[in-house]
Design a protein around this motif. Structure first.
Motif, PDB file in Angstrom:
ATOM      1  N   ASP A 273       5.501  14.192 -10.560  1.00 29.80           N
ATOM      2  CA  ASP A 273       4.488  13.321 -11.168  1.00 29.80           C
ATOM      3  C   ASP A 273       4.263  12.071 -10.325  1.00 29.80           C
ATOM      4  O   ASP A 273       3.116  11.655 -10.099  1.00 29.80           O
ATOM      5  N   ALA A 274       5.354  11.466  -9.864  1.00 32.12           N
ATOM      6  CA  ALA A 274       5.233  10.264  -9.037  1.00 32.12           C
ATOM      7  C   ALA A 274       4.554  10.575  -7.718  1.00 32.12           C
ATOM      8  O   ALA A 274       3.716   9.800  -7.238  1.00 32.12           O
ATOM      9  N   LEU A 275       4.877  11.728  -7.130  1.00 34.74           N
ATOM     10  CA  LEU A 275       4.255  12.114  -5.858  1.00 34.74           C
ATOM     11  C   LEU A 275       2.745  12.280  -6.005  1.00 34.74           C
ATOM     12  O   LEU A 275       1.966  11.771  -5.189  1.00 34.74           O
ATOM     13  N   TYR A 276       2.336  13.005  -7.049  1.00 37.89           N
ATOM     14  CA  TYR A 276       0.901  13.250  -7.252  1.00 37.89           C
ATOM     15  C   TYR A 276       0.153  11.966  -7.598  1.00 37.89           C
ATOM     16  O   TYR A 276      -1.060  11.883  -7.413  1.00 37.89           O
ATOM     17  N   ASP A 277       0.863  10.979  -8.105  1.00 34.46           N
ATOM     18  CA  ASP A 277       0.239   9.693  -8.392  1.00 34.46           C
ATOM     19  C   ASP A 277       0.002   8.892  -7.110  1.00 34.46           C
ATOM     20  O   ASP A 277      -0.914   8.071  -7.048  1.00 34.46           O
ATOM     21  N   MET A 278       0.831   9.139  -6.096  1.00 34.19           N
ATOM     22  CA  MET A 278       0.746   8.386  -4.838  1.00 34.19           C
ATOM     23  C   MET A 278      -0.197   9.026  -3.830  1.00 34.19           C
ATOM     24  O   MET A 278      -0.842   8.337  -3.033  1.00 34.19           O
ATOM     25  N   LEU A 279      -0.241  10.361  -3.824  1.00 34.20           N
ATOM     26  CA  LEU A 279      -0.998  11.087  -2.803  1.00 34.20           C
ATOM     27  C   LEU A 279      -1.959  12.066  -3.453  1.00 34.20           C
ATOM     28  O   LEU A 279      -1.762  12.494  -4.599  1.00 34.20           O
ATOM     29  N   ASP A 280      -2.995  12.457  -2.722  1.00 30.82           N
ATOM     30  CA  ASP A 280      -3.938  13.462  -3.216  1.00 30.82           C
ATOM     31  C   ASP A 280      -3.218  14.783  -3.427  1.00 30.82           C
ATOM     32  O   ASP A 280      -2.295  15.139  -2.677  1.00 30.82           O
ATOM     33  N   ASN A 281      -3.664  15.545  -4.418  1.00 27.48           N
ATOM     34  CA  ASN A 281      -2.999  16.797  -4.770  1.00 27.48           C
ATOM     35  C   ASN A 281      -2.895  17.752  -3.583  1.00 27.48           C
ATOM     36  O   ASN A 281      -1.837  18.351  -3.348  1.00 27.48           O
ATOM     37  N   ASP A 282      -4.006  17.901  -2.836  1.00 29.10           N
ATOM     38  CA  ASP A 282      -4.008  18.837  -1.705  1.00 29.10           C
ATOM     39  C   ASP A 282      -2.987  18.415  -0.660  1.00 29.10           C
ATOM     40  O   ASP A 282      -2.308  19.261  -0.066  1.00 29.10           O
TER      41      ASP A 282
ATOM     42  N   ASN B  53       0.844  -1.183   0.000  1.00 30.86           N
ATOM     43  CA  ASN B  53       0.000   0.000   0.000  1.00 30.86           C
ATOM     44  C   ASN B  53       0.882   1.235   0.000  1.00 30.86           C
ATOM     45  O   ASN B  53       1.622   1.476   0.952  1.00 30.86           O
ATOM     46  N   PHE B  54       0.832   2.029  -1.074  1.00 34.14           N
ATOM     47  CA  PHE B  54       1.620   3.254  -1.173  1.00 34.14           C
ATOM     48  C   PHE B  54       0.661   4.432  -1.335  1.00 34.14           C
ATOM     49  O   PHE B  54       0.298   4.795  -2.442  1.00 34.14           O
ATOM     50  N   GLY B  55       0.240   5.021  -0.235  1.00 34.97           N
ATOM     51  CA  GLY B  55      -0.699   6.134  -0.329  1.00 34.97           C
ATOM     52  C   GLY B  55      -1.999   5.675  -0.948  1.00 34.97           C
ATOM     53  O   GLY B  55      -2.633   4.731  -0.484  1.00 34.97           O
ATOM     54  N   LYS B  56      -2.402   6.319  -2.043  1.00 38.39           N
ATOM     55  CA  LYS B  56      -3.652   5.929  -2.703  1.00 38.39           C
ATOM     56  C   LYS B  56      -3.427   4.838  -3.738  1.00 38.39           C
ATOM     57  O   LYS B  56      -4.356   4.448  -4.444  1.00 38.39           O
ATOM     58  N   LYS B  57      -2.211   4.324  -3.832  1.00 39.59           N
ATOM     59  CA  LYS B  57      -1.874   3.271  -4.795  1.00 39.59           C
ATOM     60  C   LYS B  57      -1.589   1.963  -4.076  1.00 39.59           C
ATOM     61  O   LYS B  57      -0.985   1.946  -3.007  1.00 39.59           O
TER      62      LYS B  57
ATOM     63  N   LYS C 164       0.325  20.543   0.710  1.00 39.41           N
ATOM     64  CA  LYS C 164       0.549  20.865   2.121  1.00 39.41           C
ATOM     65  C   LYS C 164       1.899  20.351   2.600  1.00 39.41           C
ATOM     66  O   LYS C 164       2.620  21.047   3.333  1.00 39.41           O
ATOM     67  N   LEU C 165       2.258  19.130   2.183  1.00 36.99           N
ATOM     68  CA  LEU C 165       3.540  18.562   2.597  1.00 36.99           C
ATOM     69  C   LEU C 165       4.711  19.336   1.988  1.00 36.99           C
ATOM     70  O   LEU C 165       5.753  19.513   2.635  1.00 36.99           O
ATOM     71  N   LEU C 166       4.534  19.820   0.756  1.00 39.49           N
ATOM     72  CA  LEU C 166       5.572  20.639   0.128  1.00 39.49           C
ATOM     73  C   LEU C 166       5.693  21.998   0.829  1.00 39.49           C
ATOM     74  O   LEU C 166       6.803  22.509   1.037  1.00 39.49           O
ATOM     75  N   GLU C 167       4.540  22.575   1.207  1.00 42.12           N
ATOM     76  CA  GLU C 167       4.545  23.855   1.910  1.00 42.12           C
ATOM     77  C   GLU C 167       5.288  23.767   3.236  1.00 42.12           C
ATOM     78  O   GLU C 167       6.045  24.662   3.611  1.00 42.12           O
ATOM     79  N   ARG C 168       5.078  22.666   3.954  1.00 44.52           N
ATOM     80  CA  ARG C 168       5.694  22.486   5.273  1.00 44.52           C
ATOM     81  C   ARG C 168       7.100  21.900   5.171  1.00 44.52           C
ATOM     82  O   ARG C 168       7.728  21.611   6.190  1.00 44.52           O
ATOM     83  N   ASN C 169       7.595  21.705   3.950  1.00 45.18           N
ATOM     84  CA  ASN C 169       8.926  21.117   3.707  1.00 45.18           C
ATOM     85  C   ASN C 169       9.052  19.705   4.266  1.00 45.18           C
ATOM     86  O   ASN C 169      10.165  19.244   4.529  1.00 45.18           O
ATOM     87  N   VAL C 170       7.916  19.022   4.463  1.00 42.32           N
ATOM     88  CA  VAL C 170       7.963  17.602   4.811  1.00 42.32           C
ATOM     89  C   VAL C 170       8.426  16.819   3.591  1.00 42.32           C
ATOM     90  O   VAL C 170       9.149  15.829   3.702  1.00 42.32           O
TER      91      VAL C 170
END
Length: 351
Positions: free
Chosen positions: A189-198, A100-104, A202-208
């Motif tokens: 592209d790979a990140l957006y495929d694994m997790l919801d866009n929002d 299970n990788f996020g939504k994938k 948020k994770l990019l904003e918080r530098n996570v």
């Protein structure tokens, strides 16, 4: 020799789009098949017919047990089992357990993909080396997302060299981040495929999650992180050493690259350098992919193979000429180089 295997369910899945699966089975094992009243008749050499029969029996039993082959899974599995007689379809499917990788929900589609995921789980540093389309970047990002969601790490660092692929783009408009983002797009592209866009935003904003070129890594120590260096073949030896030594406590690092697609003009690849230097170092795993692991369009696999054959044919002569050129440059002094009869050397504008 002839044999017949009854296909009671899953005929559409077995044949695939435009019969690509059954044609792959025929070409891989050099057999001929024909569907007659839900029975698939196989004709060919005894050993190949027996191999095809075993593969089809495995397929039948997996379908009866409720296994579903999606998104070209069967085609990827057939590529492996037709080339490697020691691997059975059942063993390949079962060993490639879904994760299970996020939504994938993903499962490795080849033996080397499985080895790659297992190596990442077991080791703190893994090198994935091989041609385009083998899932190196995608699976590494998937493992990073999984580690973040399960709180094994506190952040994800994605980095790659900002090197143009054989073309000069000139000065790009915008902020520094906007200038480097096009180079990092495959990671996004790979990140957006694994997790919801929002959630990604948020994770990019918080530098996570941090996506940055190699130059941004200097001077840092990355603790509690999952670090991915992508397109590593375009890093210099100095950049490679710098990135590898950023790894801190409780961190994993995955380094990916394809040594046949080096875009460094006149420089040695840091990936090739690292493979030679770090061979045998405890705690570092190297996974080599090949054309059998390509999970894109089947034409990509044939393109990769064609380039490999071509490079094998001309590679020896080209390497010799490169070594002679390098040797001449090292032995000559500045005056000798300035006196080169090659106008491209004398008149090249300085960057």
């Amino acid at each position: 020799m002839k044999a017949s295997v009854r296909i009671s369910r899953g005929v559409e899945s077995l044949f695939g789009t435009r019969d690509e699966n059954i044609r792959l089975l025929e070409s891989g094992l050099n057999v001929h098949t024909q569907l007659v009243d839900n029975n698939l008749e196989i004709e060919g050499d005894p050993g190949n017919v027996l191999r095809a029969e075993n593969i089809l029996e495995d397929y039948n039993s997996l379908i009866r047990e409720g296994h579903v082959f999606n998104n070209g899974d069967l085609n990827s599995y057939l590529r492996v089992v037709t080339l490697d007689s020691e691997v059975s379809l059942r063993a390949l499917v079962q060993s490639g357990r879904q994760r299970n990788f996020g939504k994938k929900i993903l499962a490795p589609k080849s033996v080397n993909q499985r080895r790659y995921l297992e190596a990442i789980e077991r080791n703190d540093m893994v090198f994935g080396v091989g041609p385009a389309g083998t899932g190196k970047t995608y699976l590494a990002v998937a493992m990073a997302v999984s580690a973040l969601m399960s709180k094994q790490v506190a952040r994800i660092i994605l980095t790659r060299p900002a090197v143009e692929a054989g073309e000069r783009l000139g000065f790009l408009p915008g902020t520094l981040q906007e200038k480097v983002d096009p180079y990092l797009r495959p990671l996004y592209d790979a990140l957006y495929d694994m997790l919801d866009n929002d959630r990604v935003e948020k994770l990019l904003e918080r530098n996570v999650i941090e996506v940055a070129p190699i130059a941004f890594m200097r001077g840092r120590t990355l603790n509690d992180s999952f670090i991915i260096l992508d397109e590593a073949q375009n890093s210099t030896p100095e950049q490679m050493k710098m990135v590898l030594t950023r790894q801190g406590f409780n961190s994993k690092m995955v380094v990916n690259g394809d040594v046949t697609q080096i875009d460094l003009p006149g420089r040695r690849s840091g990936l090739i350098d690292a493979i030679e230097v770090l061979k045998g170092v405890e705690g570092i795993s190297f996974v080599q992919f090949d054309e059998r692991d390509v999970v894109r369009h089947s034409l990509v696999q044939r393109i990769v193979k064609a380039y490999e054959r071509y490079n094998e044919t001309i590679g020896g002569g080209r390497q010799l000429s490169l070594k002679l050129a390098e040797s001449g440059a090292e032995n000559g002094n500045g005056e000798n180089r300035a006196a080169s009869p090659d106008p491209a050397v004398d008149t090249a504008p300085q960057a």
